[in-house]
Design a protein around this motif. Structure first.
Motif, PDB file in Angstrom:
ATOM      1  N   ASP A 123       0.816  -1.212   0.000  1.00  0.00           N
ATOM      2  CA  ASP A 123       0.000   0.000   0.000  1.00  0.00           C
ATOM      3  C   ASP A 123       0.852   1.266   0.000  1.00  0.00           C
ATOM      4  O   ASP A 123       0.362   2.355  -0.312  1.00  0.00           O
ATOM      5  CB  ASP A 123      -0.947   0.000   1.201  1.00  0.00           C
ATOM      6  CG  ASP A 123      -0.208  -0.025   2.530  1.00  0.00           C
ATOM      7  OD1 ASP A 123       0.895  -0.619   2.590  1.00  0.00           O
ATOM      8  OD2 ASP A 123      -0.726   0.540   3.513  1.00  0.00           O
ATOM      9  N   ARG A 124       2.152   1.115   0.331  1.00  0.00           N
ATOM     10  CA  ARG A 124       3.045   2.278   0.390  1.00  0.00           C
ATOM     11  C   ARG A 124       4.130   2.236  -0.689  1.00  0.00           C
ATOM     12  O   ARG A 124       4.745   3.255  -0.981  1.00  0.00           O
ATOM     13  CB  ARG A 124       3.722   2.341   1.768  1.00  0.00           C
ATOM     14  CG  ARG A 124       2.750   2.280   2.932  1.00  0.00           C
ATOM     15  CD  ARG A 124       3.459   2.186   4.254  1.00  0.00           C
ATOM     16  NE  ARG A 124       2.611   1.603   5.276  1.00  0.00           N
ATOM     17  CZ  ARG A 124       2.980   1.405   6.532  1.00  0.00           C
ATOM     18  NH1 ARG A 124       4.198   1.772   6.909  1.00  0.00           N
ATOM     19  NH2 ARG A 124       2.159   0.858   7.398  1.00  0.00           N
ATOM     20  N   LEU A 125       4.382   1.054  -1.227  1.00  0.00           N
ATOM     21  CA  LEU A 125       5.433   0.878  -2.231  1.00  0.00           C
ATOM     22  C   LEU A 125       4.777   0.559  -3.566  1.00  0.00           C
ATOM     23  O   LEU A 125       4.164  -0.493  -3.716  1.00  0.00           O
ATOM     24  CB  LEU A 125       6.371  -0.267  -1.808  1.00  0.00           C
ATOM     25  CG  LEU A 125       6.952  -0.161  -0.387  1.00  0.00           C
ATOM     26  CD1 LEU A 125       7.713  -1.432  -0.042  1.00  0.00           C
ATOM     27  CD2 LEU A 125       7.842   1.063  -0.261  1.00  0.00           C
ATOM     28  N   ASP A 126       4.910   1.453  -4.530  1.00  0.00           N
ATOM     29  CA  ASP A 126       4.213   1.246  -5.801  1.00  0.00           C
ATOM     30  C   ASP A 126       4.910   0.194  -6.669  1.00  0.00           C
ATOM     31  O   ASP A 126       5.999  -0.295  -6.341  1.00  0.00           O
ATOM     32  CB  ASP A 126       4.038   2.563  -6.559  1.00  0.00           C
ATOM     33  CG  ASP A 126       5.363   3.212  -6.975  1.00  0.00           C
ATOM     34  OD1 ASP A 126       6.393   2.497  -7.034  1.00  0.00           O
ATOM     35  OD2 ASP A 126       5.366   4.427  -7.233  1.00  0.00           O
ATOM     36  N   TYR A 127       4.254  -0.137  -7.768  1.00  0.00           N
ATOM     37  CA  TYR A 127       4.756  -1.203  -8.644  1.00  0.00           C
ATOM     38  C   TYR A 127       6.147  -0.884  -9.183  1.00  0.00           C
ATOM     39  O   TYR A 127       7.003  -1.765  -9.267  1.00  0.00           O
ATOM     40  CB  TYR A 127       3.782  -1.431  -9.796  1.00  0.00           C
ATOM     41  CG  TYR A 127       4.191  -2.550 -10.726  1.00  0.00           C
ATOM     42  CD1 TYR A 127       4.096  -3.883 -10.317  1.00  0.00           C
ATOM     43  CD2 TYR A 127       4.667  -2.276 -12.009  1.00  0.00           C
ATOM     44  CE1 TYR A 127       4.473  -4.913 -11.170  1.00  0.00           C
ATOM     45  CE2 TYR A 127       5.041  -3.309 -12.861  1.00  0.00           C
ATOM     46  CZ  TYR A 127       4.949  -4.624 -12.429  1.00  0.00           C
ATOM     47  OH  TYR A 127       5.335  -5.642 -13.271  1.00  0.00           O
ATOM     48  N   ASN A 128       6.387   0.373  -9.534  1.00  0.00           N
ATOM     49  CA  ASN A 128       7.706   0.753 -10.048  1.00  0.00           C
ATOM     50  C   ASN A 128       8.785   0.527  -9.009  1.00  0.00           C
ATOM     51  O   ASN A 128       9.892   0.078  -9.340  1.00  0.00           O
ATOM     52  CB  ASN A 128       7.705   2.216 -10.484  1.00  0.00           C
ATOM     53  CG  ASN A 128       9.040   2.630 -11.070  1.00  0.00           C
ATOM     54  OD1 ASN A 128       9.494   2.108 -12.081  1.00  0.00           O
ATOM     55  ND2 ASN A 128       9.694   3.591 -10.428  1.00  0.00           N
ATOM     56  N   PHE A 129       8.472   0.803  -7.740  1.00  0.00           N
ATOM     57  CA  PHE A 129       9.437   0.549  -6.674  1.00  0.00           C
ATOM     58  C   PHE A 129       9.750  -0.945  -6.588  1.00  0.00           C
ATOM     59  O   PHE A 129      10.901  -1.343  -6.406  1.00  0.00           O
ATOM     60  CB  PHE A 129       8.905   1.042  -5.328  1.00  0.00           C
ATOM     61  CG  PHE A 129       9.865   0.838  -4.185  1.00  0.00           C
ATOM     62  CD1 PHE A 129      10.797   1.815  -3.876  1.00  0.00           C
ATOM     63  CD2 PHE A 129       9.838  -0.329  -3.432  1.00  0.00           C
ATOM     64  CE1 PHE A 129      11.689   1.632  -2.820  1.00  0.00           C
ATOM     65  CE2 PHE A 129      10.729  -0.521  -2.385  1.00  0.00           C
ATOM     66  CZ  PHE A 129      11.657   0.458  -2.080  1.00  0.00           C
ATOM     67  N   HIS A 130       8.720  -1.771  -6.722  1.00  0.00           N
ATOM     68  CA  HIS A 130       8.927  -3.216  -6.713  1.00  0.00           C
ATOM     69  C   HIS A 130       9.866  -3.641  -7.844  1.00  0.00           C
ATOM     70  O   HIS A 130      10.793  -4.431  -7.627  1.00  0.00           O
ATOM     71  CB  HIS A 130       7.584  -3.952  -6.841  1.00  0.00           C
ATOM     72  CG  HIS A 130       6.814  -4.021  -5.568  1.00  0.00           C
ATOM     73  ND1 HIS A 130       6.175  -2.930  -5.027  1.00  0.00           N
ATOM     74  CD2 HIS A 130       6.568  -5.051  -4.715  1.00  0.00           C
ATOM     75  CE1 HIS A 130       5.584  -3.287  -3.901  1.00  0.00           C
ATOM     76  NE2 HIS A 130       5.798  -4.576  -3.697  1.00  0.00           N
ATOM     77  N   ILE A 131       9.641  -3.110  -9.032  1.00  0.00           N
ATOM     78  CA  ILE A 131      10.474  -3.466 -10.177  1.00  0.00           C
ATOM     79  C   ILE A 131      11.915  -3.030  -9.959  1.00  0.00           C
ATOM     80  O   ILE A 131      12.861  -3.813 -10.181  1.00  0.00           O
ATOM     81  CB  ILE A 131       9.922  -2.831 -11.471  1.00  0.00           C
ATOM     82  CG1 ILE A 131       8.589  -3.474 -11.859  1.00  0.00           C
ATOM     83  CG2 ILE A 131      10.930  -2.963 -12.612  1.00  0.00           C
ATOM     84  CD1 ILE A 131       8.688  -4.922 -12.268  1.00  0.00           C
ATOM     85  N   GLN A 132      12.109  -1.803  -9.518  1.00  0.00           N
ATOM     86  CA  GLN A 132      13.459  -1.286  -9.316  1.00  0.00           C
ATOM     87  C   GLN A 132      14.190  -2.065  -8.210  1.00  0.00           C
ATOM     88  O   GLN A 132      15.382  -2.355  -8.330  1.00  0.00           O
ATOM     89  CB  GLN A 132      13.419   0.211  -8.972  1.00  0.00           C
ATOM     90  CG  GLN A 132      12.866   1.090 -10.072  1.00  0.00           C
ATOM     91  CD  GLN A 132      13.582   0.886 -11.393  1.00  0.00           C
ATOM     92  OE1 GLN A 132      14.816   0.849 -11.449  1.00  0.00           O
ATOM     93  NE2 GLN A 132      12.816   0.749 -12.475  1.00  0.00           N
ATOM     94  N   THR A 133      13.467  -2.421  -7.173  1.00  0.00           N
ATOM     95  CA  THR A 133      14.074  -3.207  -6.092  1.00  0.00           C
ATOM     96  C   THR A 133      14.432  -4.601  -6.570  1.00  0.00           C
ATOM     97  O   THR A 133      15.514  -5.118  -6.255  1.00  0.00           O
ATOM     98  CB  THR A 133      13.122  -3.290  -4.886  1.00  0.00           C
ATOM     99  OG1 THR A 133      12.897  -1.967  -4.375  1.00  0.00           O
ATOM    100  CG2 THR A 133      13.705  -4.163  -3.779  1.00  0.00           C
ATOM    101  N   MET A 134      13.544  -5.224  -7.326  1.00  0.00           N
ATOM    102  CA  MET A 134      13.831  -6.559  -7.844  1.00  0.00           C
ATOM    103  C   MET A 134      15.045  -6.536  -8.768  1.00  0.00           C
ATOM    104  O   MET A 134      15.891  -7.433  -8.722  1.00  0.00           O
ATOM    105  CB  MET A 134      12.607  -7.102  -8.595  1.00  0.00           C
ATOM    106  CG  MET A 134      11.382  -7.294  -7.721  1.00  0.00           C
ATOM    107  SD  MET A 134      11.543  -8.644  -6.544  1.00  0.00           S
ATOM    108  CE  MET A 134      11.192 -10.029  -7.596  1.00  0.00           C
TER     109      MET A 134
END
Length: 208
Positions: free
Chosen positions: A134-145
């Motif tokens: 709810d606080r980390l958007d999809y782009n953040f997930h991609i960049q972190t992965m």
């Protein structure tokens, strides 16, 4: 929660990301597991982290009194048992940090990590990416992965695959398609650990 035994990790380089006030690195290194922890919290002084850690434990235990039914108590038995485990973990973490400092506890701010390409055999990530969807958007997930892929040689395990409301990450299927396109295999696996109800699955990623 990661469905691993210490025997499977002995002799391997392991990253705990983000690690928080966890005793995994302190304990793992006693078994010839080369474990490194990284977290934004490590930018602070150890004594400050220790004080904040104990304050967080007290706050969490008070919150648990009102939400105990959302959790399974097979492992911790009760709130006092949970407090003892969390307190021991914090104490062991702080003690190890005072001995080894930045050689084991490396400050970082995701989605960037201060490590070399393919530095670790295994990366473990608990209660972060999907937990706070709810606080980390999809782009953040991609960049972190992408960053986890960069620093990891063999496999990545992420627990759990649900958010704080115990709902499966809403973009999981799209994310898995992207993961496969990056040359990694992905599978959701049920694990024997379940404290937060229905939070008993992890994502296992392995390089093809």
């Amino acid at each position: 929660m990661f469905n691993l035994t210490k025997e499977e990790l002995i002799g391997r380089d392991v990253l705990d990301c983000p690690a928080g006030a966890c005793s995994f690195t302190a304990n793992a290194n006693q078994y010839n597991i080369s474990a490194t922890a990284t977290d934004i919290a490590y930018y602070h002084q150890v004594d400050d982290l220790e004080l904040k850690g104990f304050q967080d434990i007290e706050h969490t235990m008070q919150s648990m009194e009102h939400a105990a039914n959302n959790y399974n108590w097979d492992f911790f038995k009760n709130i006092d048992g949970l407090k003892r485990v969390r307190t021991r973990a914090l104490t062991e973490c702080v003690s190890d940090m005072k001995k080894f400092g930045a050689s084991r506890y490396v400050p970082s701010i995701l989605p960037q990590l201060p490590f070399q390409n393919k530095q670790f055999d295994v990366t473990l990530s608990a209660h972060f990416l999907f937990t706070y969807a709810d606080r980390l958007d999809y782009n953040f997930h991609i960049q972190t992965m992408k960053e986890l892929f960069r620093v990891t040689r063999e496999e990545i395990r992420i627990f759990p695959t649900v958010d704080m409301e115990c709902k499966r990450y809403e973009h999981m299927d799209t994310l898995l398609e992207w993961v496969i396109s990056q040359g990694w295999a992905a599978v959701e696996i049920q694990v024997p650990y379940e404290f937060q109800k229905t939070a008993n699955t992890m994502l296992k990623l392995t390089i093809k």
